[in-house]
Design a protein around this motif. Structure first.
Motif, mmCIF file in Angstrom:
data_model
loop_
_atom_site.group_PDB
_atom_site.id
_atom_site.type_symbol
_atom_site.label_atom_id
_atom_site.label_comp_id
_atom_site.label_asym_id
_atom_site.label_seq_id
_atom_site.Cartn_x
_atom_site.Cartn_y
_atom_site.Cartn_z
ATOM 1 N N ARG A 9 0.836 -1.205 0.000
ATOM 2 C CA ARG A 9 0.000 0.000 0.000
ATOM 3 C C ARG A 9 0.876 1.262 0.000
ATOM 4 N NH1 ARG A 9 -3.933 2.765 -1.773
ATOM 5 N NH2 ARG A 9 -4.890 4.163 -0.305
ATOM 6 N N LEU A 10 1.960 1.260 0.771
ATOM 7 C CA LEU A 10 2.873 2.403 0.802
ATOM 8 C C LEU A 10 3.514 2.617 -0.564
ATOM 9 C CD1 LEU A 10 4.299 4.618 2.419
ATOM 10 C CD2 LEU A 10 6.006 2.921 3.058
ATOM 11 N N GLN A 16 1.590 6.808 -6.801
ATOM 12 C CA GLN A 16 0.511 7.749 -7.109
ATOM 13 C C GLN A 16 0.974 9.187 -6.878
ATOM 14 O OE1 GLN A 16 -3.070 7.071 -4.913
ATOM 15 N NE2 GLN A 16 -4.171 8.756 -5.885
ATOM 16 N N LEU A 17 1.694 9.436 -5.790
ATOM 17 C CA LEU A 17 2.208 10.766 -5.517
ATOM 18 C C LEU A 17 3.213 11.187 -6.588
ATOM 19 C CD1 LEU A 17 2.354 13.237 -3.654
ATOM 20 C CD2 LEU A 17 4.131 12.051 -2.372
ATOM 21 N N GLN A 18 4.064 10.267 -7.014
ATOM 22 C CA GLN A 18 5.032 10.571 -8.073
ATOM 23 C C GLN A 18 4.315 10.949 -9.362
ATOM 24 O OE1 GLN A 18 8.347 10.814 -7.947
ATOM 25 N NE2 GLN A 18 8.598 11.135 -10.119
ATOM 26 N N ASP A 21 2.248 14.542 -8.550
ATOM 27 C CA ASP A 21 3.025 15.756 -8.286
ATOM 28 C C ASP A 21 4.520 15.458 -8.316
ATOM 29 O OD1 ASP A 21 3.735 18.307 -7.650
ATOM 30 O OD2 ASP A 21 2.752 18.364 -5.693
ATOM 31 N N PRO A 22 5.100 15.288 -9.518
ATOM 32 C CA PRO A 22 6.524 14.957 -9.596
ATOM 33 C C PRO A 22 7.431 16.092 -9.112
ATOM 34 C CG PRO A 22 5.604 15.271 -11.789
ATOM 35 C CD PRO A 22 4.472 15.299 -10.828
ATOM 36 N N ASP A 23 6.981 17.348 -9.241
ATOM 37 C CA ASP A 23 7.801 18.469 -8.761
ATOM 38 C C ASP A 23 7.967 18.417 -7.243
ATOM 39 O OD1 ASP A 23 8.121 19.470 -11.306
ATOM 40 O OD2 ASP A 23 6.343 20.757 -11.170
ATOM 41 N N PHE A 24 6.906 18.108 -6.537
ATOM 42 C CA PHE A 24 6.974 17.985 -5.086
ATOM 43 C C PHE A 24 7.946 16.861 -4.700
ATOM 44 C CE2 PHE A 24 5.459 15.767 -1.269
ATOM 45 C CZ PHE A 24 5.621 16.765 -0.339
#
Length: 95
Positions: A9-10, A16-18, A21-24
């Protein structure tokens, strides 16, 4: 320690985050996220491999066959590492 399900899950949340929002992710630069690269080939590593290969040839011409074999192996490993880095940079540059 995380269970297999928690780890899965992690990893899913990280992907999903990558994607979202790849800049973040690039600014944070921690965890499994990679910093965006320019996609340039690793020229210094290729140059190093070439210099080592020339040294292997010179050692071979001098008659030091064992040393020449060791240095030639070193040159091959360096060239392989450069190839892997170039392939990895090329894959990152593709959308």
């Amino acid at each position: 320690m995380l269970s297999k399900e928690d780890s899965r899950r992690l990893a899913q949340l990280e992907r999903q985050l990558q994607r979202d929002d790849p800049d973040f992710c690039a600014r944070m630069g921690g965890g499994n996220f990679s910093v965006t690269t320019s996609g340039r080939p690793p020229l210094p590593l290729f140059i190093t491999a070439a210099v080592i290969a020339v040294a292997a040839v010179l050692l071979g011409l001098a008659g030091w066959w064992i040393a020449a074999a060791v240095v030639a192996t070193w040159a091959a490993i360096t060239a392989t590492a450069a190839g892997f880095r170039m392939r990895k940079a090329r894959n990152r540059a593709r959308p």
